[in-house]
Design a protein around this motif. Structure first.
Motif, short mmCIF file in Angstrom:
data_model
loop_
_atom_site.label_atom_id
_atom_site.label_comp_id
_atom_site.label_asym_id
_atom_site.label_seq_id
_atom_site.Cartn_x
_atom_site.Cartn_y
_atom_site.Cartn_z
N ALA B 27 0.82 -1.21 0.00
CA ALA B 27 0.00 0.00 0.00
C ALA B 27 0.86 1.26 0.00
O ALA B 27 0.46 2.29 -0.52
CB ALA B 27 -0.92 0.00 1.20
N VAL B 28 2.04 1.18 0.63
CA VAL B 28 2.94 2.34 0.66
C VAL B 28 4.33 1.85 0.33
O VAL B 28 4.77 0.83 0.83
CB VAL B 28 2.93 3.01 2.05
N LYS B 29 5.00 2.60 -0.58
CA LYS B 29 6.35 2.18 -0.99
C LYS B 29 7.35 3.25 -0.65
O LYS B 29 7.30 4.35 -1.17
CB LYS B 29 6.37 1.92 -2.49
N SER B 30 8.26 2.94 0.16
CA SER B 30 9.32 3.79 0.67
C SER B 30 9.04 5.28 0.53
O SER B 30 9.64 6.01 -0.22
CB SER B 30 10.66 3.34 0.11
N LEU B 31 8.14 5.68 1.33
CA LEU B 31 7.69 7.07 1.34
C LEU B 31 8.55 7.87 2.30
O LEU B 31 8.81 7.45 3.42
CB LEU B 31 6.23 7.09 1.80
N SER B 32 9.01 9.03 1.81
CA SER B 32 9.74 9.94 2.70
C SER B 32 9.17 11.33 2.54
O SER B 32 9.02 11.80 1.41
CB SER B 32 11.23 9.98 2.35
N MET B 33 8.82 11.96 3.59
CA MET B 33 8.38 13.35 3.52
C MET B 33 8.31 13.94 4.91
O MET B 33 8.38 13.23 5.91
CB MET B 33 7.01 13.43 2.85
N ASP B 34 8.23 15.25 4.97
CA ASP B 34 8.11 15.97 6.24
C ASP B 34 6.88 16.85 6.19
O ASP B 34 6.48 17.30 5.13
CB ASP B 34 9.32 16.90 6.46
N VAL B 35 6.32 17.09 7.33
CA VAL B 35 5.28 18.10 7.43
C VAL B 35 5.79 19.12 8.44
O VAL B 35 6.26 18.74 9.51
CB VAL B 35 3.94 17.50 7.89
N LYS B 36 5.71 20.37 8.05
CA LYS B 36 6.30 21.39 8.93
C LYS B 36 5.25 22.00 9.83
O LYS B 36 4.06 22.00 9.53
CB LYS B 36 6.94 22.48 8.07
N ARG B 37 5.75 22.50 10.92
CA ARG B 37 4.85 23.11 11.91
C ARG B 37 4.08 24.27 11.29
O ARG B 37 4.65 25.09 10.59
CB ARG B 37 5.69 23.60 13.09
#
Ligand SMILES: Nc1ncnc2c1ncn2[C@@H]1O[C@H](COP(=O)(O)OP(=O)(O)OP(=O)(O)O)[C@@H](O)[C@H]1O
Ligand SMILES: [Mg+2]
Lengths: 800, 306
Positions: B27-37
């Motif tokens: 369902a998810v493949k090596s996902l990288s991300m950030d969410v900022k404040r």
């Protein structure tokens, strides 16, 4: 079927707790190991880290339980059950009660049976109605929460998963309690209203004191069991009528608290009054070997109680376990201490001879068992006499003790390994010492004979006989009330002892003699002081006047004395033996004794049951005779039965919730039901398999091998020893698994006992029902909460 | 948390397995991300692209097959992070036998909130989501939109710093949608971080600062909405009510610069187009991640107004 009150008992508490701890420990370690392995298998080396982090966070969860959140979840569960109409059970219950009223009431039945039926109906109905509710509630709630994903919104709040488990368990228990209490109350009111008024008086909780049951055979010798009259069900053992056969019930802890108020006819004929006393209730079974007439069958069998306090029986009966020592036992029991001394002399001679025989390696005359019984018998005699704390017995006790000590040494030496230096020599010496100590004991007995006779008095109260109906299902309850101050017709020993005591007392007060003769007031005094009937007191005065005239009695210094220096009781005894004191009163020598002070020693009361009819038998089992303490209110027992049901439901909830943390509703239901059924009906069976001797029960593989080899079970397998060991090892696995299973499946029988007591009109003893039930419940609650918390924490909340 | 990333996801993968441990779907493949404040972050993607799965992993409802993530500086499995998180599930899975008041009270009790605080907060939220009239009715009687609203209210009961909204506008009427968007912007103005999944691209476009587009579990696009939708090979002049004279003047100027294909109207490029294109191209060229420049360039080529 009779209610066997022998209740469910936890095995030794300490053992139970240790085996519980052991089991929990093993289970804990095992599950940790398995999860570690799984974690490593899935994540490789990183699995160890993941595992330990998971474990830590789980422990943290356990440590930071929040009552506020648990309460919120409890509350939620309660609301859910109410809003989802779990309380509809009430409707079912009420309808059932309405209809049951038509069928259950049968005024032809005996009152206590009616009570039993009504109470049983309510208790059973309540638990059978509760069961489905509890099963569904516990097995469905969590899986349903996960399925419709309402749990998602809860676990994304700071609620720990173990708190969810606890909240669910508590909430469901609360729902269950709510239902149970309401149904219980309705049921109580229903019983009260439904029972015919004459039966409501039977609504009590009897508090029985049960005794131990021994038997005396027709020859008057003690036995473990009575006669089997050919009943398939050997619950009861029988005694033969019109012989010396007795059923002997030994009650412990009889004291003031055992007394109840009962109705008694006033001795002055002025009507009835309430006096304290002991209430005996029995349920014997009558059995006949000859054809009876219709009237004799209705009449039933005559039975009779004898209350006895016989320190000689207590102290010396152990000797009769050995054929060789039986004459000694009988002499001691009958207070024939001089005869007993002779028997001891004979015994001493035999033992001395054995000492010689041992030296030259000849076989001794006495059996090893005789020595052991002699040693135990002397030990026991010294112990029982010591219990009486009577200084007059000290010399005798010391003599018995000495024999005991030498007896121990002798037995130890006899069982020592043959290569002890000079064993034969030493053994022979010990035989001689023992013989010597017995001779000394004999001398003491001869010397102390009178003292012993006086200080080890037997008291026997023979109560009036009563009927035991032949078909006791149809018979009345057999309740005998014996007032604390019991009036009874005395036997010779009691009579002579009583008169001796009375005369000593009057003599000391200088009230026997007037001038050279007996006091003119003596007859009146005997009547008032000793409560002897008019005829009997004038008889005594008449006989003593004759004795005084004949010179057997003399007056000395204003006191009356026996001329040849005999003690008073011996004097009276001889008068009785000479048939000079046969009562003129048709009631015999009535006298009074105190049940507690005179008839019990250290709270022990001995009740002998005899059957009076020739060729009739009386069957009895331990619970068939009991002493009824003051009854408790029916409500108390009823509440306890409810509490026991509540504990059972709670256990089901705990199990159901735990299982439902990992599987779906139907599967959880299946597992929980299996647990319940196995725990309810197969626990005893599993236990039986497990305690079967290892060679008796064969493992599956061993029996397969033997079947293949066409060998009889007794012979064993035709294989090498190594193979045999392997096969046995493999066979041990299912056994161990069965053991584990039997330990894991709770023993649901523990919860059934309470209602049995109440249905049969007994109070529910805490120690044997509620406490084990509570412990079992707790024993499962703790590990189950942990397991459930872990299962829920380490599973993904996805329903697909 | 020295930097201002509220959520950090590194190489996150999720494989759904069946009972026997066999792989069903990745369902998810090596996902990288950030969410900022403080930003509003949108997770986009076609149905089944792994948005909900990602969100559930962040919340600890699902366990990742591999990869790491922190949320509010804590691992996803740590329950204590939930103190400051609000979650609105894809569908509102609440207890249907409770009414609105009881629902909020129940969820409030799971936090360290005094009863007065719970009541105040519940009143506020019920007012905010417009359920004043229905607060004493059981949830099973609610319409879909009303259920959404109470779901939102429970997500905000603890005044969270980080709000995860799974398709917040689904089932809402246009007014409700408007209000939801206003609310998201208000949360943003209060300094909270919002992560949302949505199919209502217009809504996403209106409120999100940054978006990520997932396709079959892979991150395809990640960037600021403005940057992604900027049409670089076009120039747009916007003004209010230009007179005809002004327009002909402008045409003159353009002619002077040899520009003859100028269209004077609004540009057509919007998120919907971007979305459709991304999905289409991802289908043609799997395993490829598009840069903002590429996306922007493409939108110029195919969506430019000639
Ligand atoms: N419990 C599950 N078991 C097996 N596969 C699942 C499960 N949940 C989701 N999936 C699969 O994982 C993939 C991603 O699903 P997910 O729900 O994350 O998609 P989504 O992006 O939220 O879609 P939508 O826009 O429809 O909500 C899909 O292929 C789906 O079939
Ligand atoms: Mg989704």
């Amino acid at each position: 079927m009779d209610f066997d009150v022998a209740p469910f008992t936890l095995r030794d508490t300490a053992e139970t707790v240790t085996s519980w701890l052991f089991l929990i420990g093993t289970l804990g370690v095992l599950s940790l190991l398995i999860s570690l392995l799984l974690s490593v298998a899935r994540n490789g080396a990183a699995g160890i880290g993941i595992f330990s982090r998971g474990l830590l966070s789980f422990l943290e969860d356990v440590g930071s339980l929040s009552p506020r959140r648990i309460l919120a979840l409890t509350n939620l569960t309660l609301k859910e059950a109410i809003r989802r109409k779990a309380l509809l059970v009430f409707a079912v219950f009420s309808v059932l009660l309405m209809f049951a009223g038509w069928f259950l009431t049968n005024s032809n039945e005996r009152a206590e049976l009616q009570v039993g039926i009504h109470v049983a109906f309510i208790l059973q109905t309540i638990s059978w109605l509760m069961l489905p509710v509890v099963f569904f509630l516990s097995c469905w709630a969590l899986p349903e929460d996960i399925r419709i994903r309402s749990l998602h919104t809860v676990v994304t709040k700071p609620a720990r998963r173990i708190e969810i488990v606890l909240g669910r368990m508590f909430g469901m228990s609360l729902v269950m309690l709510l239902l149970l209490v309401s149904m219980g109350l309705i049921g109580y009111v229903w019983i009260m209203r439904q029972l015919p008024t004459e039966a409501t008086s039977q609504l009590t909780c009897r508090v029985p004191v049960f005794g131990r049951l021994l038997f005396v055979n027709r020859a008057g010798q003690p036995e473990e069991k009575g006669i089997n009259v050919g009943d398939v069900w050997d619950f009861r053992s029988h005694i033969e009528g019109d012989t010396r056969a007795r059923g002997v019930f030994m009650f412990d802890d009889i004291d003031e608290s055992t007394l109840v108020l009962g109705t008694e006819f006033a001795s002055d004929g002025s009507g009835t009054m309430q006096v304290p006393g002991l209430k005996f209730e029995c349920q014997f079974e009558a059995f006949r070997t000859v054809k009876g007439s219709e009237s004799s069958i209705i009449e039933g069998v005559q039975a009779q109680y004898t209350l006895s306090n016989n320190p000689r029986e207590d102290a010396f009966s152990l000797f009769s376990r050995s054929e060789t020592l039986r004459p000694l036992a009988e002499a001691l029991r009958d207070a024939q201490f001089r005869t007993a001394a002779n028997r001891l002399e004979e015994l001493s001679a035999k033992i001395a001879a054995d000492g010689e025989a041992v030296k030259i390696n000849k076989s001794p005359e006495l059996q090893p068992a005789d020595y052991i019984i002699l040693q135990l018998g002397t030990l026991y005699a010294a112990g029982v006499m010591g219990e009486r704390e009577d200084a007059a017995l000290e010399a005798t006790i010391a003599a018995f003790q000495k024999a005991t000590e030498i007896g121990v040494d002798l037995i130890n030496m006899a069982s020592a390994s043959p290569d002890v230096d000079g064993k034969a020599e030493k053994l022979s010496g010990l035989h001689k010492a023992l013989a010597q100590s017995l001779t000394e004991l004999a001398a003491v007995l001869t010397q102390e004979a009178d003292t012993l006779h006086e200080h080890l008095p037997k008291l026997e109260v023979i109560l009036p006989s009563f009927h035991v109906a032949e078909f006791h299902e149809g018979g009345q309850q057999n309740i005998k009330f014996v007032p604390r101050t019991v009036r009874f017709s005395a036997d010779a020993e009691t009579q002579s002892r009583f008169l001796a005591g009375l005369f000593e007392k009057l003599n000391n007060a200088n009230q026997l003699v007037e001038g050279d003769g007996l006091s003119s007031q003596l007859a009146a005094q005997l009547q008032s002081e000793g409560k002897i009937s008019e005829q009997n007191s004038s008889l005594v005065v008449e006989v003593l006047t004759e004795q005084l005239a004949s010179g057997a009695l003399k007056v000395e210094g204003g006191k009356l004395a026996v001329a040849d220096g005999q003690r008073w009781y011996q004097f009276f005894d001889s008068l009785i033996q000479k048939n000079l004191l046969i009562s003129g009163d048709d009631e015999g020598w009535m006298m009074e004794r105190d049940l507690i002070n005179d008839l019990t020693t250290k709270g022990r009361l001995r009740v002998e049951v005899a059957c009076l009819n020739n060729q009739m038998y009386l069957g009895m089992a331990r619970p068939d005779l009991f002493i009824r303490k003051p009854d408790r209110a029916f409500m108390i027992g009823y509440t306890k039965a409810m509490a026991s049901t509540a504990l059972m439901m709670m256990l089901i909830i705990v199990l159901g919730v735990t299982v439902s943390c990992i599987v779906k509703g139907p599967v959880a239901l299946f597992f929980t039901l299996t647990f319940f059924i196995v725990g309810q009906f197969f626990h005893g069976f599993m236990h039986e398999i497990l305690i079967a001797p290892p060679d008796g029960g064969m493992g599956a593989i061993a029996s397969a091998v033997m079947t293949a080899q066409h060998r009889a079970p007794g012979i064993g397998m035709d294989v090498s020893e190594a193979t045999q060991r392997v096969v046995q090892g493999i066979d041990a696995v299912p056994r161990a698994m069965l053991w584990g299973f039997s330990q894991i499946v709770p023993d649901f029988r523990a919860f059934n006992a309470a209602s049995g007591f109440v249905e049969n009109g007994f109070d529910v003893p805490f120690a044997e029902t509620l406490i084990p039930a509570f412990l079992i419940c707790l024993g499962f609650l703790i590990p189950c909460v942990l397991i459930a918390g872990a299962l829920l924490k380490f599973r993904e909340l996805e329903s697909k | 948390m020295s930097n201002d990333a509220v959520i950090e996801i590194r190489n996150l993968s999720k494989i759904y397995r069946d009972f026997w441990g066999r792989k069903k779907v990745q369902a998810v493949k090596s996902l990288s991300m950030d969410v900022k404040r403080g930003e509003v972050f949108g997770l986009l993607g076609p149905n089944g692209s792994g948005k909900t799965t990602t969100m559930k992993m962040l919340l600890g409802l699902l366990f990742p097959t591999s990869g790491e993530m922190t949320i509010l500086g804590k691992p996803a499995s740590d329950v204590s992070k939930n103190e400051k998180i609000g979650y609105l599930p894809e569908e509102s899975y609440l207890y249907r036998f409770l009414n609105a008041d009881e629902t909020l009270d129940f969820y409030g009790r799971l936090f360290k909130m005094s009863s007065a605080e719970r009541n105040r907060r519940a009143d506020e939220l019920i007012e905010m989501v417009g359920l004043g009239k229905a607060r004493h009715r059981q949830l099973k009687e609610y319409s879909k939109g009303m259920t959404r609203r109470i779901g939102l209210a429970q997500a905000l009961i603890n005044n969270p710093d980080l709000v995860l909204l799974d398709e917040p506008t689904s089932g809402l009427d246009p007014i409700g949608t408007r209000e939801m968007k206003d609310l998201i912007l208000r949360l943003k103005s209060e300094g909270k971080t919002v992560v949302m999944c949505s199919h209502q691209l217009a809504d996403v476009q209106d409120v999100c600062d940054r978006i990520a587009v997932l396709f079959q579990g892979e991150l395809k696009v990640l960037g600021r909405v403005e940057d992604l939708l900027e049409v670089r090979n076009e120039t747009q002049i916007r003004s209010s009510s230009l007179s005809d004279a002004a327009i002909s003047d402008i045409r003159e100027v353009l002619k002077k610069h040899n520009i003859s294909d100028a269209v004077i109207s609004r540009p057509r490029a919007d998120l919907e187009e971007l979305f459709l294109r991304t999905v289409r191209e991802s289908g043609e060229r799997p395993g490829r991640r598009f840069t903002t420049e590429e996306i922007a360039g493409k939108s110029g080529k195919s969506g430019g107004q000639a």
